[in-house]
Design an enzyme around this catalytic site. Structure first.
Site, PDB file in Angstrom:
ATOM      1  N   LYS A  13       0.828  -1.201   0.000  1.00  0.00           N
ATOM      2  CA  LYS A  13       0.000   0.000   0.000  1.00  0.00           C
ATOM      3  C   LYS A  13       0.871   1.264   0.000  1.00  0.00           C
ATOM      4  O   LYS A  13       2.085   1.183   0.206  1.00  0.00           O
ATOM      5  CB  LYS A  13      -0.916  -0.024   1.229  1.00  0.00           C
ATOM      6  CG  LYS A  13      -1.900  -1.182   1.225  1.00  0.00           C
ATOM      7  CD  LYS A  13      -2.732  -1.187   2.490  1.00  0.00           C
ATOM      8  CE  LYS A  13      -3.722  -2.326   2.506  1.00  0.00           C
ATOM      9  NZ  LYS A  13      -4.548  -2.291   3.734  1.00  0.00           N
ATOM     10  N   TYR A  53     -12.147  -3.174  -3.805  1.00  0.00           N
ATOM     11  CA  TYR A  53     -12.738  -3.229  -2.458  1.00  0.00           C
ATOM     12  C   TYR A  53     -14.263  -3.260  -2.482  1.00  0.00           C
ATOM     13  O   TYR A  53     -14.905  -2.909  -1.496  1.00  0.00           O
ATOM     14  CB  TYR A  53     -12.243  -2.034  -1.629  1.00  0.00           C
ATOM     15  CG  TYR A  53     -10.789  -2.131  -1.250  1.00  0.00           C
ATOM     16  CD1 TYR A  53     -10.348  -3.091  -0.347  1.00  0.00           C
ATOM     17  CD2 TYR A  53      -9.843  -1.278  -1.799  1.00  0.00           C
ATOM     18  CE1 TYR A  53      -9.013  -3.191   0.006  1.00  0.00           C
ATOM     19  CE2 TYR A  53      -8.500  -1.366  -1.454  1.00  0.00           C
ATOM     20  CZ  TYR A  53      -8.096  -2.333  -0.550  1.00  0.00           C
ATOM     21  OH  TYR A  53      -6.768  -2.427  -0.205  1.00  0.00           O
ATOM     22  N   ASN A 116      -1.559  -0.267   7.548  1.00  0.00           N
ATOM     23  CA  ASN A 116      -1.054  -1.630   7.732  1.00  0.00           C
ATOM     24  C   ASN A 116      -0.241  -2.146   6.537  1.00  0.00           C
ATOM     25  O   ASN A 116      -0.044  -3.333   6.384  1.00  0.00           O
ATOM     26  CB  ASN A 116      -2.175  -2.597   8.136  1.00  0.00           C
ATOM     27  CG  ASN A 116      -3.192  -2.823   7.052  1.00  0.00           C
ATOM     28  OD1 ASN A 116      -3.062  -2.339   5.926  1.00  0.00           O
ATOM     29  ND2 ASN A 116      -4.236  -3.568   7.381  1.00  0.00           N
ATOM     30  N   HIS A 119      -1.654  -5.534   1.430  1.00  0.00           N
ATOM     31  CA  HIS A 119      -2.897  -6.269   1.192  1.00  0.00           C
ATOM     32  C   HIS A 119      -2.528  -7.645   0.670  1.00  0.00           C
ATOM     33  O   HIS A 119      -1.596  -7.783  -0.122  1.00  0.00           O
ATOM     34  CB  HIS A 119      -3.769  -5.558   0.143  1.00  0.00           C
ATOM     35  CG  HIS A 119      -4.859  -6.443  -0.382  1.00  0.00           C
ATOM     36  ND1 HIS A 119      -6.065  -6.569   0.265  1.00  0.00           N
ATOM     37  CD2 HIS A 119      -4.912  -7.279  -1.451  1.00  0.00           C
ATOM     38  CE1 HIS A 119      -6.816  -7.440  -0.414  1.00  0.00           C
ATOM     39  NE2 HIS A 119      -6.138  -7.882  -1.452  1.00  0.00           N
ATOM     40  N   GLU A 130      -8.708 -10.688  -8.005  1.00  0.00           N
ATOM     41  CA  GLU A 130      -7.802  -9.555  -7.820  1.00  0.00           C
ATOM     42  C   GLU A 130      -6.689  -9.553  -8.868  1.00  0.00           C
ATOM     43  O   GLU A 130      -6.349  -8.502  -9.431  1.00  0.00           O
ATOM     44  CB  GLU A 130      -7.222  -9.572  -6.402  1.00  0.00           C
ATOM     45  CG  GLU A 130      -8.263  -9.269  -5.357  1.00  0.00           C
ATOM     46  CD  GLU A 130      -7.808  -9.497  -3.928  1.00  0.00           C
ATOM     47  OE1 GLU A 130      -8.547  -9.087  -3.014  1.00  0.00           O
ATOM     48  OE2 GLU A 130      -6.726 -10.081  -3.699  1.00  0.00           O
TER      49      GLU A 130
END
Length: 154
Positions: A13, A53, A116, A119, A130
Site C-alpha cells: 500500500k 474493495y 497496515n 494487502h 484480484e
C-alpha cells in the site's frame, strides 16, 4: 508440480511504498520460497480501487480506504507456490497490526490498522479476481526458478 502453482495477489500500500518497505516485503516472499509471477508500481485509479474493495462498499471506512489507496503509488504483485494464499496471509499478520505477532510483516512494521502497509488475497477465489483486476494475462510470467527443486519435494 501443478499443486505448487497456486497464486496470490499481494499489494504494498502507499504507506509501505513511502516507507521504503517494498524490498523487505519482496525479500520475505522470496526467502519463503515463493516465485514472483508479476509485479508493477502504479498509481491505482479510484475506479480500480472501488472495484477491488467492492465487497467493503457498505462499510463506514470504504470511502476513506479508497481515498487512502489512491493517495500514492502501490506495488501490485502476484506470488506463486504451494498454499500461497494461506501462507501469504500468515506472513502478513492480522489486519490490525496490534493483533499481529512479531515476525509477521504487520507485526514488525505497523502500528495502526489504517496504515497496515500491505494487502493479501484472503482466498483462492479472491486471488483470481484480484489478479485479473490488476494484471492482464500477458503480464504474468511462467517459468521455473532454478531454486524450485530446493524448495519443493517432487
Amino acid at each position: 508440480m501443478a499443486a505448487n502453482k497456486e497464486q496470490t495477489f499481494i499489494a504494498v500500500k502507499p504507506d509501505g511504498v513511502q516507507r521504503g518497505l517494498v524490498g523487505e516485503i519482496i525479500k520475505r516472499f522470496e526467502q519463503k520460497g515463493f516465485r514472483l509471477a508479476a509485479m508493477k508500481l502504479q498509481q491505482a485509479s479510484k475506479e480500480l480501487l472501488q472495484q477491488h474493495y467492492i465487497d467493503l462498499k457498505d462499510r463506514p471506512f470504504y470511502n476513506g480506504l479508497v481515498e487512502y489507496m489512491n493517495s500514492g503509488p502501490v506495488v501490485a504483485m502476484v506470488w506463486e507456490g504451494l498454499n500461497a494464499v494461506k501462507t501469504g496471509r500468515v506472513m502478513l499478520g492480522e489486519t490490525n497490526p496490534a493483533d499481529s505477532k512479531p515476525g509477521t510483516i504487520r507485526g514488525d512494521f505497523c502500528i495502526q490498522v489504517g496504515r497496515n502497509i500491505i494487502h493479501g488475497s484472503d482466498s483462492v477465489e479472491s486471488a483470481k479476481k484480484e489478479i485479473a483486476l490488476w494484471f492482464k494475462p500477458e503480464e504474468l510470467t511462467d517459468y521455473q526458478s532454478c531454486a524450485y527443486k530446493w524448495v519443493y519435494e517432487n
